[in-house]
Every structure is written in C-alpha cells, then in structure tokens.
Design an enzyme around this catalytic site. Structure first.
Site, PDB file in Angstrom:
ATOM      1  N   HIS A 105       0.864  -1.180   0.000  1.00 31.59           N
ATOM      2  CA  HIS A 105       0.000   0.000   0.000  1.00 31.59           C
ATOM      3  C   HIS A 105       0.908   1.241   0.000  1.00 31.59           C
ATOM      4  O   HIS A 105       2.024   1.192   0.517  1.00 31.59           O
ATOM      5  CB  HIS A 105      -0.824  -0.052   1.287  1.00 31.59           C
ATOM      6  CG  HIS A 105      -1.886   0.992   1.422  1.00 31.59           C
ATOM      7  ND1 HIS A 105      -1.622   2.267   1.862  1.00 31.59           N
ATOM      8  CD2 HIS A 105      -3.229   0.938   1.198  1.00 31.59           C
ATOM      9  CE1 HIS A 105      -2.754   2.951   1.912  1.00 31.59           C
ATOM     10  NE2 HIS A 105      -3.743   2.171   1.506  1.00 31.59           N
ATOM     11  N   ASP A 140       3.001  -4.799   7.872  1.00 29.66           N
ATOM     12  CA  ASP A 140       1.789  -4.006   7.713  1.00 29.66           C
ATOM     13  C   ASP A 140       0.619  -4.966   7.895  1.00 29.66           C
ATOM     14  O   ASP A 140       0.329  -5.786   7.018  1.00 29.66           O
ATOM     15  CB  ASP A 140       1.780  -3.358   6.322  1.00 29.66           C
ATOM     16  CG  ASP A 140       0.485  -2.585   6.059  1.00 29.66           C
ATOM     17  OD1 ASP A 140      -0.453  -2.702   6.873  1.00 29.66           O
ATOM     18  OD2 ASP A 140       0.426  -1.886   5.037  1.00 29.66           O
ATOM     19  N   GLN A 146      -4.623  -5.342   6.776  1.00 27.57           N
ATOM     20  CA  GLN A 146      -5.625  -6.221   6.174  1.00 27.57           C
ATOM     21  C   GLN A 146      -5.632  -7.599   6.833  1.00 27.57           C
ATOM     22  O   GLN A 146      -6.544  -8.387   6.603  1.00 27.57           O
ATOM     23  CB  GLN A 146      -5.351  -6.388   4.663  1.00 27.57           C
ATOM     24  CG  GLN A 146      -5.446  -5.104   3.887  1.00 27.57           C
ATOM     25  CD  GLN A 146      -6.879  -4.579   3.797  1.00 27.57           C
ATOM     26  OE1 GLN A 146      -7.840  -5.322   3.958  1.00 27.57           O
ATOM     27  NE2 GLN A 146      -7.016  -3.292   3.557  1.00 27.57           N
ATOM     28  N   LYS A 150     -10.555  -0.630  10.473  1.00 25.46           N
ATOM     29  CA  LYS A 150     -10.729  -1.811   9.616  1.00 25.46           C
ATOM     30  C   LYS A 150     -11.098  -3.042  10.438  1.00 25.46           C
ATOM     31  O   LYS A 150     -11.215  -4.141   9.890  1.00 25.46           O
ATOM     32  CB  LYS A 150      -9.449  -2.088   8.826  1.00 25.46           C
ATOM     33  CG  LYS A 150      -9.163  -1.035   7.745  1.00 25.46           C
ATOM     34  CD  LYS A 150      -8.002  -1.471   6.891  1.00 25.46           C
ATOM     35  CE  LYS A 150      -7.314  -0.332   6.184  1.00 25.46           C
ATOM     36  NZ  LYS A 150      -8.002   0.089   4.964  1.00 25.46           N
ATOM     37  N   CYS A 186      -4.819   2.681  -3.566  1.00 27.07           N
ATOM     38  CA  CYS A 186      -3.576   3.179  -2.963  1.00 27.07           C
ATOM     39  C   CYS A 186      -2.438   2.181  -3.162  1.00 27.07           C
ATOM     40  O   CYS A 186      -1.635   1.955  -2.245  1.00 27.07           O
ATOM     41  CB  CYS A 186      -3.745   3.471  -1.473  1.00 27.07           C
ATOM     42  SG  CYS A 186      -4.955   4.736  -1.154  1.00 27.07           S
TER      43      CYS A 186
HETATM   44  C1  PLP Z   1      -2.392  -2.819   3.392  1.00 28.83           C
HETATM   45  C2  PLP Z   1      -2.723  -1.455   3.924  1.00 28.83           C
HETATM   46  N1  PLP Z   1      -1.770  -0.733   4.520  1.00 28.83           N
HETATM   47  C3  PLP Z   1      -2.023   0.484   5.018  1.00 28.83           C
HETATM   48  C4  PLP Z   1      -3.265   1.058   4.932  1.00 28.83           C
HETATM   49  C5  PLP Z   1      -3.474   2.426   5.482  1.00 28.83           C
HETATM   50  O1  PLP Z   1      -4.405   2.401   6.508  1.00 28.83           O
HETATM   51  P1  PLP Z   1      -4.988   3.755   7.091  1.00 28.83           P
HETATM   52  O2  PLP Z   1      -5.605   4.456   5.929  1.00 28.83           O
HETATM   53  O3  PLP Z   1      -5.986   3.321   8.093  1.00 28.83           O
HETATM   54  O4  PLP Z   1      -3.858   4.505   7.673  1.00 28.83           O
HETATM   55  C6  PLP Z   1      -4.287   0.346   4.322  1.00 28.83           C
HETATM   56  C7  PLP Z   1      -5.635   0.944   4.201  1.00 28.83           C
HETATM   57  O5  PLP Z   1      -6.220   1.060   3.162  1.00 28.83           O
HETATM   58  C8  PLP Z   1      -4.012  -0.938   3.803  1.00 28.83           C
HETATM   59  O6  PLP Z   1      -4.964  -1.653   3.194  1.00 28.83           O
END
Ligand code: PLP
Lengths: 156, 420
Positions: free
Chosen positions: B133, B209, B212, B235, B377
């Site tokens: 991401h 990370d 998910q 999430k 993203c």
């Molecule tokens: C794999 C992953 N990393 C990071 C994020 C970023 O999360 P947040 O927008 O809650 O900071 C997301 C959210 O879409 C994600 O799916």
C-alpha cells in the site's frame, strides 16, 4: 436516486465505444497529462495551436489515456467541439462546460470572454448534463477539460 | 451484551446474528438493504462499539494521564485497558509495546521517521514488495530522497503471491524488510513468519503491515518473531481516528521520539527535554481517548466471535465467491490474486468484461452493492496488473453467500447497460 439512464445516454456510450480523435501529436504540439486521484485514471491531451488572422487557433487535438465511460466520452466530445476553434472560443467553451457541471468558476479570471461564453454551443456535450446528479462522477467528466487548460497554458 | 454467536457446527459464524449487531444494516436505501462489500476499505461498526463510545462520553469522559481526581483516573484506566486488550489481541509481550497513533499510515510513518532516521544512512537497503500500500511505500521514498537509502522490491508470481526465489540476494545487506501480511488489492496472505526469519537471518528488522491481516485472522507477533506491526482500528470494527503500532521493546526503547509535545516528555527545561518511558514517548499530545474506548469494544466484539472462526468464515465465503463467479461468468471475469483460499483473504479485485471499474461500481450502487473502484492506494501494483483501476469486493463477518449472488446479478445488469 437518479436513474442510470440519466447518466449513460446513448450518445455517451457511443463516444465511449468509438472515441474520436484518439492518438498523439508530436512536438511542438502541447501535451498535458491529467490524473483522477480517485480512480487512477490518466488522460493525455495534445493540442496544436497555430496563429491565425484572428488570433490563436486550436488546429488539431488528440486524446490518449484510459478511463471510465464518462471521462472518455467527455474527452471525445470535447475534442470534436474544440477542433478548429479559436483559443478564446475554446476557453469560453470550457467555462460553459464547467457551468453545465455546476462548478463554481473564478469570476475574476479575465482570460475568458464572457460574450463568447454566452454564445458557446455545447451540442452533444449537453448529454453529460445527467452527470450532475452523480456528484462523484463530475471529476470524471471534467478531467479532460482541466487537462486541456493545462495544455493550452503550455502553448501560450 | 449477550453473546449470541455460538453458531452451529457447519457454519463458523452465525452471520444473521452478527449482522443484527450492526445497526447500519437496518437502513434501507431505495427500500433495499445495503450490500456492503467494502470492508477492506473500512468496516461497519457494531452496536457495542457505538454504545461504548457514547456511554463513555456520557458518563466517564475526562483527560488521561494528567489529573488526580477520580474521574480522570478512571478514564486513564479505561484508556490503558484498551492498550492491554490490543496487546492480548496480537499476543504482544508487554502492553507498553503498543503505541496508539492516528491510523496505520501514521504508525508506518513513525517507524520510518523514528527508527529509519536513527538507523539508516546513504546506501542502506530497505526491502519492500510489489504489493505494498502507498502507506508502506511513500514514507520510504521520502527517506530515500532525504537520506539516499536504496529501495529493493520483492516481485510477484503470476497468481499474485510473493516470488521468494531471490529473497536471499534481495535481503543481502538490507537493514529492514517491510511487507504487508495481506494485500489489500489481491487478497494474498504472505508467509509472515518465514519472511521475518529471512529478514533476521540477513540482519534486517521485519516490519509487518497488518492492516488487512489483523482484522481477519489470529495474530501472534511473538510466533511471527516480527519487530514492528502497524494496523488500524477502523478496519476491525472500531472507530476511525486511532491506529496501532506494536514494536519490540528493545527497538522502541532505543528510538528517538516521533512527535514532540505534551505527554511524551519526562522533563522540559529551557535548554532541552528528556523523553517519557514507553509508550508515552511516542504519544505526544492528547491521544484519541474516546476512540481507544471504541477500539477496546471492537476487540472484545471480535474476540467473542473468535478470530479463528472469522478466518474460517472468510475462507468459506471466498471459496463460494471464487467458484460461483467463475462458473457464472467464465472468461468474462478476471479475479486477481491466488485461487487457493488458504493463500488469500476474502478481498477480490476483479475486471469484468471491458467495463471500467468506475462504471461497474456506479451500476452496482443502483442495487446498493458497495464496492471500491480505483487504484486502492497501490499504484505500483496496479501498473504490474496492467490496469489503472480495478473493482474490489471485500467480504467480512457480516457478509454471507447470498451477497455474492447479489453482486453477480448486479454484474449482469452492468453488461446490459454497456451491451458487452
Ligand atoms: C495494506 C494497507 N496498509 C495500510 C493502509 C493504510 O491504513 P490507514 O488508511 O488506516 O492509515 C491500508 C488501508 O487502506 C491498507 O490496506
């Protein structure tokens, strides 16, 4: 909720399936790339501006890139509408189109001739009016137009 | 709240009972229920989370860590209880290894800004993967621009898994390996324990990370032997506005603070400051207090379902989605990512005929089917897939197989409009 038939008019789908003026123009034509950060769509607008007896004229235009039916059909119709028009008329048409999209325009922008805006003809572009009922799609419809302004700014 | 989630032997979750806990599903739009298939983006909130936050505000709200009166002491305890619940949820060793941030993005930025600035210098290598991401890419790009660190990338196999053939040479000389435990685009679950071991063997730290992964699986940072984990409350049925960072105590202890201000200091003088111990060192300013209360309720809610049951439920729905969508649409649908449900979560990016994802989601919305259309993203990954955008349907605890069918029917109506 507004019906999808307001959005996906036949003429829009026609321009989407058979886009007009697809391609590229070599330099010195101006080239700008527009991004829709929401969906990742990218659009390329190439304009060739030539000086004529009554000022600068958009003598040719090509559109590239990828996008949804709304952004692609808007770009296709735009390319038809501006080809051969003076830059002043094109700027007026952009203003007129943004009005159709209910976008607030910068009234202090003196680069646009208001009389030309009055007389500008949207023609097929009127079909995009339904987009206003789907506010998230307005950015799709205006992507090509903002990119066009960037390209014109380069050739100025 | 009564627990009504015992379920029967065949089904890992009683979806109807779970759904009944989410008041949003009482809402009808155009007289029809909401088919919410966008939980990879953010999840809906159960009544217990809503109640916990409003009851706290109505009866127990006060500053934390600052005042001696009882109300403030209670609020501080409630806030710290959320930290302990987070610690247990991911099986961390110590509660003070859990730092509250704004979201996972901030957690990842904290790691880069604090650990990265203290430990990485020009030429140092950080390994990422092609399925990250932007939150796990851009902060590293920033550090690369400012410090001249070098980024390497683990490529993907044709079915969207990490291609680990050259992992050892890629890790050679690396100082950090930062990777997602589950792709938000492909649904791919990565072999976290194996990746952590490979990182350590190469002398690199392992940053996970978990955005998910954590909401959908049993998480055990000790079993993984990870060094950092970032994830977001919104999430996993909790409120937005609070994110979590877990870090190995020795690393966190050695790191400089991230933001400066109140709460993170031991002492401030005219000529400088000293930092508070963990976790306050990384929690400058008034933290998301109400959000922590909501997070705690969300973790309790998920724990009452059982994360192993959540995972089983999602494997069942994934198997059904893969089977029914491919049977029904054949070559007209391309589902990205692994086809084996053991290797993926219930997040499906797909291409349907030649219909642009934006148009697809517009037509699906007519049936209240909420899917994400876009680049998710993850632009580097989208370039690899050769698609500027995909539609993505992601399933969670409140979704059942009938909603896969509604999605399929709605896809049919999209082909009617676009005549493909
Ligand atoms: C794999 C992953 N990393 C990071 C994020 C970023 O999360 P947040 O927008 O809650 O900071 C997301 C959210 O879409 C994600 O799916």
């Amino acid at each position: 909720m507004a019906g999808l038939e307001d959005l996906y008019r036949e003429i829009i789908l026609d321009h989407y399936r058979t886009p007009r003026n697809r391609g590229e123009l070599p330099p010195p034509a101006a080239h700008a790339v527009g991004h829709n950060p929401l969906c990742g769509d990218e659009i390329d607008v190439y304009v060739e501006v030539q000086d004529g007896p009554n000022g600068a004229v958009v003598s040719d235009v090509k559109v590239g890139g990828q996008g949804c039916s709304i952004s692609q059909s808007s770009a296709s119709m735009m390319s038809q509408a501006i080809k051969g028009k003076s830059v002043a008329e094109v700027r007026a048409l952009v203003r007129r189109f943004k009005g159709l999209m209910s976008i607030d325009v910068d009234e202090s922008d003196t680069s646009v001739d208001l009389a030309l805006v009055e007389s500008a003809k949207l023609g097929d572009l009127e079909a995009l009016q339904g987009v206003v009922k789907f506010p998230v799609r307005i950015k799709c419809a205006t992507l090509a137009w903002n990119t066009l302004l960037d390209a014109l700014a380069q050739s100025a | 709240m009564a627990t009504r989630h015992s379920g029967d032997a065949a089904m890992s979750l009683d979806v109807a009972a779970v759904r009944a806990d989410f008041p949003i599903f009482d809402r009808l739009i155009d007289g029809q229920p909401i088919v919410y298939l966008d939980s990879a983006n953010t999840t809906q909130k159960p009544q217990s989370v809503i109640d916990a936050m409003s009851t706290f505000m109505a009866t127990a709200y006060a500053p934390i860590n600052r005042s001696a009166y009882r109300l403030a002491a209670e609020a501080t305890d409630a806030f710290e209880a959320a930290r302990s619940a987070t610690q247990k949820f991911i099986n961390a060793r110590r509660a003070h290894e859990v730092v509250f941030t704004k979201n996972a993005t901030e957690s990842l930025n904290l790691i880069v800004r604090s650990w990265g600035y203290a430990n990485l210098h020009a030429g140092d290598v950080v390994l990422l993967t092609h399925m990250e991401h932007h939150a796990n890419i851009v902060p590293w790009h920033q550090l690369a621009a400012e410090r001249g660190i070098v980024l390497r990338w683990v490529p993907l196999t044709a079915d969207g898994q990490l291609d680990l053939t050259n992992l050892a040479p890629l890790l050679d000389g690396a100082k950090a390996f930062s990777f997602t435990a589950m792709s938000n685009v492909l649904g791919t679950i990565t072999p976290v324990r194996e990746l952590c071991a490979a990182a350590h063997a190469a002398g690199a730290i392992a940053i996970v990370d978990g955005c998910q992964y954590v909401p959908h699986n049993v998480t055990d940072v000790q079993a993984w032997d990870a060094d950092f984990l970032a994830f977001s409350s919104h999430k996993l049925c909790g409120p937005s506005g609070i994110g979590m960072l877990w870090g190995r105590e020795t690393l966190l202890d050695a790191m400089p603070p991230f933001l400066g201000g109140g709460n993170m200091i031991a002492d401030v003088r005219l000529d400088g400051f000293t930092t508070a111990p963990l976790p306050a060192k990384f929690e400058a300013g008034t933290p998301p207090i109400i959000e922590a209360i909501g997070l705690h309720a969300a973790l309790q809610f998920l724990s009452s379902l059982g994360m192993a049951n959540v995972r089983d439920h999602e494997m069942q729905i994934s198997a059904y989605a893969l089977r029914s969508l491919t049977e029904r649409f054949g070559d007209d649908i391309t589902i990205h990512g692994p086809t084996n449900v053991e290797a993926r979560g219930a997040t499906f990016s797909f291409a349907f005929r030649d219909i642009h994802p934006h148009d697809l989601s517009q037509v699906l919305d007519q049936r209240n089917v909420c899917v994400r259309a876009g680049h998710h993203c993850a632009k580097p990954l989208m370039r690899l897939l050769g698609a500027p955008a995909t539609a993505r349907a992601s399933f969670y605890i409140y979704n059942d197989e009938s909603e896969v069918d509604i999605l399929a029917d709605a896809l049919d109506s999209a082909s009617d409009i676009f005549g493909t």
